[in-house]
Design a protein around this motif. Structure first.
Motif, short mmCIF file in Angstrom:
data_model
loop_
_atom_site.label_atom_id
_atom_site.label_comp_id
_atom_site.label_asym_id
_atom_site.label_seq_id
_atom_site.Cartn_x
_atom_site.Cartn_y
_atom_site.Cartn_z
N TYR A 145 25.09 37.08 49.28
CA TYR A 145 25.96 36.20 50.07
C TYR A 145 27.35 36.82 50.25
O TYR A 145 27.87 36.87 51.38
CB TYR A 145 26.07 34.85 49.37
N LEU A 146 27.93 37.30 49.17
CA LEU A 146 29.24 37.92 49.28
C LEU A 146 29.19 39.16 50.16
O LEU A 146 30.16 39.49 50.85
CB LEU A 146 29.77 38.28 47.88
N ASP A 147 28.05 39.85 50.16
CA ASP A 147 27.91 41.03 51.00
C ASP A 147 28.02 40.67 52.47
O ASP A 147 28.53 41.47 53.27
CB ASP A 147 26.56 41.71 50.71
N ARG A 148 27.55 39.49 52.84
CA ARG A 148 27.66 39.05 54.24
C ARG A 148 29.12 38.95 54.65
O ARG A 148 29.49 39.32 55.77
CB ARG A 148 26.96 37.70 54.43
N TRP A 149 29.94 38.43 53.77
CA TRP A 149 31.36 38.29 54.08
C TRP A 149 32.07 39.64 54.10
O TRP A 149 32.93 39.89 54.97
CB TRP A 149 32.02 37.34 53.08
N LEU A 150 31.73 40.51 53.18
CA LEU A 150 32.31 41.85 53.18
C LEU A 150 31.94 42.60 54.46
O LEU A 150 32.78 43.27 55.08
CB LEU A 150 31.85 42.63 51.95
N ALA A 151 30.67 42.51 54.85
CA ALA A 151 30.20 43.18 56.07
C ALA A 151 30.91 42.65 57.31
O ALA A 151 31.09 43.37 58.30
CB ALA A 151 28.69 43.02 56.22
N ALA A 152 31.34 41.39 57.27
CA ALA A 152 32.04 40.77 58.40
C ALA A 152 33.53 41.13 58.41
O ALA A 152 34.25 40.69 59.31
CB ALA A 152 31.86 39.26 58.37
N GLY A 153 33.99 41.87 57.40
CA GLY A 153 35.37 42.33 57.40
C GLY A 153 36.33 41.51 56.57
O GLY A 153 37.55 41.64 56.72
N PHE A 154 35.81 40.70 55.66
CA PHE A 154 36.66 39.91 54.77
C PHE A 154 36.72 40.58 53.38
O PHE A 154 35.70 41.07 52.88
CB PHE A 154 36.10 38.50 54.58
N ALA A 155 37.88 40.55 52.77
CA ALA A 155 37.98 40.81 51.34
C ALA A 155 37.68 39.50 50.61
O ALA A 155 37.93 38.41 51.15
CB ALA A 155 39.37 41.31 50.96
N VAL A 156 37.16 39.61 49.40
CA VAL A 156 36.81 38.43 48.61
C VAL A 156 37.78 38.31 47.45
O VAL A 156 37.90 39.22 46.63
CB VAL A 156 35.36 38.52 48.07
N VAL A 157 38.49 37.20 47.40
CA VAL A 157 39.36 36.89 46.26
C VAL A 157 38.73 35.70 45.54
O VAL A 157 38.56 34.63 46.14
CB VAL A 157 40.80 36.56 46.72
N ALA A 158 38.36 35.90 44.29
CA ALA A 158 37.58 34.88 43.58
C ALA A 158 38.21 34.55 42.24
O ALA A 158 38.42 35.43 41.41
CB ALA A 158 36.15 35.39 43.36
N SER A 159 38.49 33.29 42.03
CA SER A 159 39.01 32.82 40.74
C SER A 159 37.84 32.46 39.83
O SER A 159 36.82 31.94 40.27
CB SER A 159 39.88 31.58 40.94
N ASP A 160 38.02 32.73 38.53
CA ASP A 160 37.06 32.24 37.53
C ASP A 160 37.28 30.76 37.23
O ASP A 160 36.41 30.14 36.61
CB ASP A 160 37.19 33.04 36.22
N TYR A 161 38.43 30.22 37.59
CA TYR A 161 38.91 28.86 37.30
C TYR A 161 39.51 28.80 35.88
O TYR A 161 39.17 29.58 34.99
CB TYR A 161 37.84 27.78 37.42
N GLN A 162 40.39 27.86 35.73
CA GLN A 162 41.07 27.63 34.46
C GLN A 162 40.08 27.49 33.31
O GLN A 162 39.12 26.72 33.37
CB GLN A 162 41.92 26.34 34.57
N GLY A 163 40.29 28.25 32.24
CA GLY A 163 39.50 28.12 31.02
C GLY A 163 38.20 28.88 31.00
O GLY A 163 37.51 28.86 29.98
N LEU A 164 37.81 29.54 32.07
CA LEU A 164 36.63 30.41 32.07
C LEU A 164 37.13 31.85 31.99
O LEU A 164 37.83 32.32 32.89
CB LEU A 164 35.81 30.23 33.34
N GLY A 165 36.77 32.54 30.91
CA GLY A 165 37.29 33.88 30.67
C GLY A 165 38.51 33.85 29.80
O GLY A 165 38.63 34.62 28.84
N THR A 166 39.42 32.94 30.09
CA THR A 166 40.68 32.83 29.35
C THR A 166 40.60 31.69 28.33
O THR A 166 39.73 30.82 28.42
CB THR A 166 41.83 32.57 30.33
N PRO A 167 41.51 31.67 27.35
CA PRO A 167 41.45 30.66 26.28
C PRO A 167 41.59 29.23 26.79
O PRO A 167 42.22 28.96 27.82
CB PRO A 167 42.64 31.03 25.38
N GLY A 168 40.97 28.32 26.04
CA GLY A 168 41.06 26.90 26.35
C GLY A 168 39.82 26.40 27.05
O GLY A 168 39.00 27.17 27.55
N PRO A 169 39.64 25.07 27.09
CA PRO A 169 38.46 24.50 27.74
C PRO A 169 38.49 24.68 29.25
O PRO A 169 39.55 24.81 29.86
CB PRO A 169 38.53 23.02 27.35
N HIS A 170 37.31 24.72 29.84
CA HIS A 170 37.18 24.79 31.30
C HIS A 170 37.04 23.37 31.84
O HIS A 170 36.04 22.69 31.54
CB HIS A 170 35.96 25.62 31.67
#
Length: 436
Positions: A145-170
């Motif tokens: 799916y992301l490849d479709r957007w890249l092929a169309a000329g978009f860069a993808v900026v994606a957040s993990d969201y608060q608390g996923l990856g970083t300390p604290g609850p999500h």
């Protein structure tokens, strides 16, 4: 967690069982290895995700980046980087927090002014840090799916969201933490990659991310007017809007097509993520049976697919996982989940698989109806026989052109005049990839 006992065989170097005739010392008792508990699901990721003791002042500032290596990137990706940036908590007081994410750049030279941006808002992965997409990598469905957007000329900026990856609850399924994380990730990325990224943004999300994209779209004009958000694309939507009485399109009864085991998996994520965030002083395990405590332990150190397997293997349902009255934990959740009104000041595309047995179809109709009645220009596409997963890539045939038209300044009028209630779940079509 219990592990099966090992089978020990006594054999000679010749491969026979002759040596077993001689009494052997009893083997030492094997002790099952139990993974340590991880409150809030914290840990298991690299030092990159640990924020500094003193955060840079203000939200939307980049703390650090690093190239993502060793992951199977989409085919049209030229480079991918992890990001760690400042945001603001969407729970309680607006305290500063660090949030992780990633940027995927298309192959080739950026166009004049930089690549336009798709802000990818991911679906449910879990509440453990190891479930952060920037750490875990890409499942085949999302990579395609992301490849479709890249092929169309978009860069993808994606957040993990608060608390996923970083300390604290999500704060799972809560639109403000998700929206603040996404918008501040966009600010930090545009600042870090001036000239490479262009301040023309389309919000795109699936499932939890579909609701997050709508929440982000609702927040953007008031919270981040500096960002040029052109529109929103949401599939498999999981969200609710506050709906006034006497609307043109009455809301219909929400269905719950999930299997009991699947409901237990989503239920534990809501308790361990959202309700822990809303009530940090509470011991959420006091509302769980012994089975529930086992599932809680799993949720803190594994991701959604493994939780589905675990609840299936151990016959876990919400009825045998939770005990007693959970209303003390649930206080505040409806407010945190429900967007105050359904008027988005931008065009919206919604894609719904009519065999979606996870998000359901009636809930998605309700979201579309609420937005239409509030004056949001909605284009709603329905995909017969496609499931929650199956509709994602098929919908790109419609949503990518929708987004490209927004870049050209064309604002679709939508099809609100023709929408009709749907509630009957269809059977999945065979032979469609990811249409499980």
């Amino acid at each position: 967690m219990k592990f099966p006992a090992r089978l020990f065989l006594c054999a000679s170097a010749l491969g026979t069982l002759a040596a077993c005739a001689t009494p052997q010392p009893a083997p030492k008792q094997q002790v099952a290895v139990v993974e340590p508990d991880r409150p809030h699901g914290d840990g298991g990721v690299s030092a990159f995700y640990q924020p500094p003791a003193q955060l840079p002042a203000g939200p939307g500032n980049m703390i650090r980046t690093e190239e993502i290596q060793g992951k199977h990137l989409p085919d049209n990706a030229g480079l991918a980087v992890r990001t760690l940036y400042t945001s603001v908590s969407g729970v309680g007081e607006p305290a500063p927090v660090a949030v992780s994410g990633q940027i995927i750049f298309p192959k080739g030279t950026p166009p004049k002014g930089g690549w336009p941006i798709v802000a990818w808002e991911h679906g449910t992965t879990g509440i453990a840090d190891i479930c952060a997409p920037s750490w875990r990598g890409y499942f085949s469905r999302d990579r395609a799916y992301l490849d479709r957007w890249l092929a169309a000329g978009f860069a993808v900026v994606a957040s993990d969201y608060q608390g996923l990856g970083t300390p604290g609850p999500h704060p799972y399924l809560m639109y403000r933490p998700e929206g603040y994380s996404v918008l501040n990730g966009l600010r930090a990325s545009l600042q870090q990659y001036k000239g490479t990224l262009r301040n023309q943004i389309v919000l795109v999300g699936q499932s939890q991310g579909g609701g997050a994209a709508l929440g982000t779209g609702w927040l953007a004009p008031q919270y981040a007017p500096d960002l040029h958000v052109l529109g929103t694309v949401a599939t498999g939507v999981v969200i609710a809007f506050h709906v006034p009485a006497h609307t043109a399109h009455p809301q219909i009864t929400r269905d719950n097509p999930e299997s009991p085991h699947m409901s237990a998996s989503y239920g534990i994520l809501t308790v361990e993520g959202s309700m822990t965030s809303l009530h940090p002083e509470a011991d959420v395990r006091q509302f769980m049976t012994e089975k529930g405590k086992e599932l809680s332990h799993q949720a803190r150190q594994s991701c959604l697919g493994d939780l589905f397997k675990y609840t299936n293997a151990h016959d876990m349902t919400e009825e045998n996982v939770f005990t007693g009255d959970r209303s003390p934990l649930e206080q505040g959740f409806d407010t945190a989940f429900t967007i105050p009104d359904a008027h988005l000041k931008m065009p919206v595309f919604v894609g719904t698989g009519l065999a979606d047995d996870e998000a359901g179809v009636s809930q998605q109709y309700d979201a579309v109806a609420a937005m239409c009645d509030a004056g949001t220009p909605v284009t709603w596409k329905q995909y017969p026989g496609l499931t929650h997963n199956g509709a994602v890539n098929v919908s790109a045939d419609d949503s990518v052109p929708f987004a490209l038209s927004l870049l050209k300044g064309v604002k679709p009028r939508g099809n609100c005049r023709t929408i009709k209630p749907i509630s009957k779940l269809q059977k999945p079509l065979a032979g469609v990839r990811w249409n499980n």
